[in-house]
Design a protein around this motif. Structure first.
Motif, PDB file in Angstrom:
ATOM      1  N   LYS A 209     -14.580 -55.348 -25.953  1.00 35.31           N
ATOM      2  CA  LYS A 209     -13.200 -55.802 -25.783  1.00 35.31           C
ATOM      3  C   LYS A 209     -12.935 -57.050 -26.633  1.00 35.31           C
ATOM      4  CE  LYS A 209      -9.810 -57.155 -22.352  1.00 35.31           C
ATOM      5  NZ  LYS A 209      -9.532 -57.519 -20.984  1.00 35.31           N
ATOM      6  N   GLN A 210     -13.827 -58.037 -26.564  1.00 35.79           N
ATOM      7  CA  GLN A 210     -13.639 -59.248 -27.369  1.00 35.79           C
ATOM      8  C   GLN A 210     -13.744 -58.934 -28.861  1.00 35.79           C
ATOM      9  OE1 GLN A 210     -16.150 -62.490 -26.035  1.00 35.79           O
ATOM     10  NE2 GLN A 210     -14.624 -63.082 -24.513  1.00 35.79           N
ATOM     11  N   PHE A 211     -14.647 -58.050 -29.221  1.00 31.20           N
ATOM     12  CA  PHE A 211     -14.815 -57.667 -30.620  1.00 31.20           C
ATOM     13  C   PHE A 211     -13.516 -57.072 -31.159  1.00 31.20           C
ATOM     14  CE2 PHE A 211     -16.247 -55.348 -34.301  1.00 31.20           C
ATOM     15  CZ  PHE A 211     -17.349 -56.051 -34.767  1.00 31.20           C
ATOM     16  N   LYS A 212     -12.920 -56.165 -30.392  1.00 27.51           N
ATOM     17  CA  LYS A 212     -11.673 -55.525 -30.826  1.00 27.51           C
ATOM     18  C   LYS A 212     -10.529 -56.533 -30.867  1.00 27.51           C
ATOM     19  CE  LYS A 212      -8.837 -51.556 -30.722  1.00 27.51           C
ATOM     20  NZ  LYS A 212      -8.770 -50.162 -30.549  1.00 27.51           N
ATOM     21  N   ASN A 213     -10.476 -57.457 -29.908  1.00 30.99           N
ATOM     22  CA  ASN A 213      -9.422 -58.483 -29.913  1.00 30.99           C
ATOM     23  C   ASN A 213      -9.496 -59.362 -31.150  1.00 30.99           C
ATOM     24  OD1 ASN A 213      -8.296 -57.665 -27.507  1.00 30.99           O
ATOM     25  ND2 ASN A 213      -9.376 -59.170 -26.274  1.00 30.99           N
TER      26      ASN A 213
ATOM     27  N   THR B  86     -13.305 -51.480 -33.266  1.00 33.21           N
ATOM     28  CA  THR B  86     -14.358 -51.352 -32.269  1.00 33.21           C
ATOM     29  C   THR B  86     -15.681 -51.677 -32.959  1.00 33.21           C
ATOM     30  OG1 THR B  86     -14.819 -49.027 -32.746  1.00 33.21           O
ATOM     31  CG2 THR B  86     -13.118 -49.498 -31.073  1.00 33.21           C
ATOM     32  N   PRO B  87     -16.681 -52.108 -32.208  1.00 37.28           N
ATOM     33  CA  PRO B  87     -17.977 -52.380 -32.826  1.00 37.28           C
ATOM     34  C   PRO B  87     -18.568 -51.154 -33.525  1.00 37.28           C
ATOM     35  CG  PRO B  87     -17.916 -53.301 -30.620  1.00 37.28           C
ATOM     36  CD  PRO B  87     -16.668 -52.487 -30.794  1.00 37.28           C
ATOM     37  N   THR B  88     -18.403 -49.986 -32.928  1.00 35.10           N
ATOM     38  CA  THR B  88     -18.939 -48.758 -33.511  1.00 35.10           C
ATOM     39  C   THR B  88     -18.276 -48.449 -34.846  1.00 35.10           C
ATOM     40  OG1 THR B  88     -19.355 -47.937 -31.278  1.00 35.10           O
ATOM     41  CG2 THR B  88     -19.398 -46.314 -33.056  1.00 35.10           C
ATOM     42  N   PHE B  89     -16.954 -48.586 -34.905  1.00 35.53           N
ATOM     43  CA  PHE B  89     -16.234 -48.342 -36.154  1.00 35.53           C
ATOM     44  C   PHE B  89     -16.652 -49.361 -37.211  1.00 35.53           C
ATOM     45  CE2 PHE B  89     -12.600 -48.609 -39.061  1.00 35.53           C
ATOM     46  CZ  PHE B  89     -12.452 -47.262 -39.381  1.00 35.53           C
ATOM     47  N   PHE B  90     -16.755 -50.632 -36.803  1.00 32.54           N
ATOM     48  CA  PHE B  90     -17.184 -51.684 -37.735  1.00 32.54           C
ATOM     49  C   PHE B  90     -18.575 -51.370 -38.296  1.00 32.54           C
ATOM     50  CE2 PHE B  90     -19.527 -55.544 -38.686  1.00 32.54           C
ATOM     51  CZ  PHE B  90     -18.668 -56.192 -39.550  1.00 32.54           C
ATOM     52  N   LYS B  91     -19.482 -50.969 -37.419  1.00 30.21           N
ATOM     53  CA  LYS B  91     -20.852 -50.657 -37.838  1.00 30.21           C
ATOM     54  C   LYS B  91     -20.846 -49.502 -38.829  1.00 30.21           C
ATOM     55  CE  LYS B  91     -25.379 -49.578 -35.873  1.00 30.21           C
ATOM     56  NZ  LYS B  91     -26.126 -49.414 -34.619  1.00 30.21           N
TER      57      LYS B  91
ATOM     58  N   TYR C  39     -23.545 -61.558 -23.227  1.00 34.01           N
ATOM     59  CA  TYR C  39     -22.370 -60.900 -22.654  1.00 34.01           C
ATOM     60  C   TYR C  39     -22.797 -60.212 -21.375  1.00 34.01           C
ATOM     61  CZ  TYR C  39     -19.206 -61.607 -26.580  1.00 34.01           C
ATOM     62  OH  TYR C  39     -18.379 -62.164 -27.515  1.00 34.01           O
ATOM     63  N   CYS C  40     -21.876 -60.065 -20.428  1.00 33.21           N
ATOM     64  CA  CYS C  40     -22.227 -59.432 -19.161  1.00 33.21           C
ATOM     65  C   CYS C  40     -22.375 -57.922 -19.305  1.00 33.21           C
ATOM     66  CB  CYS C  40     -21.207 -59.781 -18.079  1.00 33.21           C
ATOM     67  SG  CYS C  40     -19.515 -59.350 -18.482  1.00 33.21           S
ATOM     68  N   GLY C  41     -21.929 -57.382 -20.423  1.00 28.12           N
ATOM     69  CA  GLY C  41     -22.081 -55.954 -20.669  1.00 28.12           C
ATOM     70  C   GLY C  41     -21.460 -55.554 -21.997  1.00 28.12           C
TER      71      GLY C  41
ATOM     72  N   GLU D 269     -14.996 -66.506 -31.305  1.00 26.00           N
ATOM     73  CA  GLU D 269     -15.021 -66.114 -32.716  1.00 26.00           C
ATOM     74  C   GLU D 269     -16.433 -66.206 -33.291  1.00 26.00           C
ATOM     75  OE1 GLU D 269     -12.171 -68.709 -34.552  1.00 26.00           O
ATOM     76  OE2 GLU D 269     -10.475 -67.720 -33.572  1.00 26.00           O
ATOM     77  N   GLN D 270     -17.154 -67.240 -32.926  1.00 25.09           N
ATOM     78  CA  GLN D 270     -18.516 -67.415 -33.431  1.00 25.09           C
ATOM     79  C   GLN D 270     -19.462 -66.362 -32.857  1.00 25.09           C
ATOM     80  OE1 GLN D 270     -19.174 -69.383 -36.000  1.00 25.09           O
ATOM     81  NE2 GLN D 270     -16.997 -69.802 -35.890  1.00 25.09           N
ATOM     82  N   ARG D 271     -19.275 -66.004 -31.606  1.00 22.90           N
ATOM     83  CA  ARG D 271     -20.100 -64.950 -31.005  1.00 22.90           C
ATOM     84  C   ARG D 271     -19.843 -63.613 -31.696  1.00 22.90           C
ATOM     85  NH1 ARG D 271     -19.378 -65.058 -24.621  1.00 22.90           N
ATOM     86  NH2 ARG D 271     -21.362 -63.991 -24.501  1.00 22.90           N
ATOM     87  N   ILE D 272     -18.579 -63.356 -31.999  1.00 22.94           N
ATOM     88  CA  ILE D 272     -18.227 -62.097 -32.669  1.00 22.94           C
ATOM     89  C   ILE D 272     -18.778 -62.080 -34.090  1.00 22.94           C
ATOM     90  CG2 ILE D 272     -16.304 -60.656 -33.486  1.00 22.94           C
ATOM     91  CD1 ILE D 272     -16.905 -60.616 -30.378  1.00 22.94           C
ATOM     92  N   GLU D 273     -18.774 -63.222 -34.767  1.00 19.93           N
ATOM     93  CA  GLU D 273     -19.376 -63.291 -36.113  1.00 19.93           C
ATOM     94  C   GLU D 273     -20.857 -62.939 -36.057  1.00 19.93           C
ATOM     95  OE1 GLU D 273     -18.140 -63.636 -39.291  1.00 19.93           O
ATOM     96  OE2 GLU D 273     -16.282 -63.304 -38.173  1.00 19.93           O
ATOM     97  N   LYS D 274     -21.544 -63.444 -35.040  1.00 25.23           N
ATOM     98  CA  LYS D 274     -22.963 -63.126 -34.864  1.00 25.23           C
ATOM     99  C   LYS D 274     -23.131 -61.640 -34.539  1.00 25.23           C
ATOM    100  CE  LYS D 274     -27.405 -63.856 -34.333  1.00 25.23           C
ATOM    101  NZ  LYS D 274     -28.289 -64.217 -35.403  1.00 25.23           N
TER     102      LYS D 274
END
Length: 164
Positions: free
Chosen positions: A137-141, A146-151, A129-131, A103-108
């Motif tokens: 995947k974690q962002f969407k979970n 998706t990160p693109t949609f969020f951005k 992240y390894c890629g 959760e903290q990584r996704i907040e960053k």
């Protein structure tokens, strides 16, 4: 009377540790009023774990700390076995240390996406992240987006300084 330094709602800071007798008397008086003494050591330990996890998730640690796994990093810095820390954290917080870390990584990642100064690949690299797919995947979970949609949403809601 027990000497104290400071009183806040729900908290009292004593000048000295009370004797066993003083602690029993205080506990009895608080119980009569519907209150109880909560051991602050547990709360302090949980806060220390959270602060370490946040620093690690945000990459605000030295290179050595980045190389070791999270359980080792926490054990070395808190001086307790990870199994104990994990059980305590899960019991108190209702979630695992690993979930809190994610959760903290996704907040960053959200923060970096909003700043719009790094590509998703750079953000994935920055947050170890390894890629991009793993980050996505974690962002969407976590967020449901998706990160693109969020951005895109974040950029659409930005205002120029002269329009505020």
């Amino acid at each position: 009377m027990i000497p104290f330094q400071k009183v806040n709602i729900g908290e009292i800071r004593l000048m000295l540790a009370p004797s066993t007798n003083e602690k029993e008397q205080l506990n009895e008086k608080l119980n009569a009023l519907g209150f109880e003494i909560i051991d602050n050591k547990t709360g302090g330990l949980i806060e220390k774990i959270k602060n370490l996890v946040i620093k690690r998730a945000r990459n605000e640690v030295d290179e050595k700390a980045i190389r070791v796994n999270l359980s080792t990093y926490l054990s070395e810095n808190v001086h307790h076995e990870y199994t104990y820390l994990s059980s305590l954290f899960s019991f108190v917080e209702g979630r695992t240390i690993e979930n809190y870390f994610i959760e903290q990584r996704i907040e960053k990642a959200k923060e970096l996406l909003i700043y719009d100064q790094m590509t998703l690949s750079q953000i994935a690299c920055e947050l170890n992240y390894c890629g991009v797919s793993h980050l996505s995947k974690q962002f969407k979970n976590i967020t449901g987006l998706t990160p693109t949609f969020f951005k895109g949403m974040a950029i659409a809601h930005r205002f120029a300084m002269d329009k505020i």
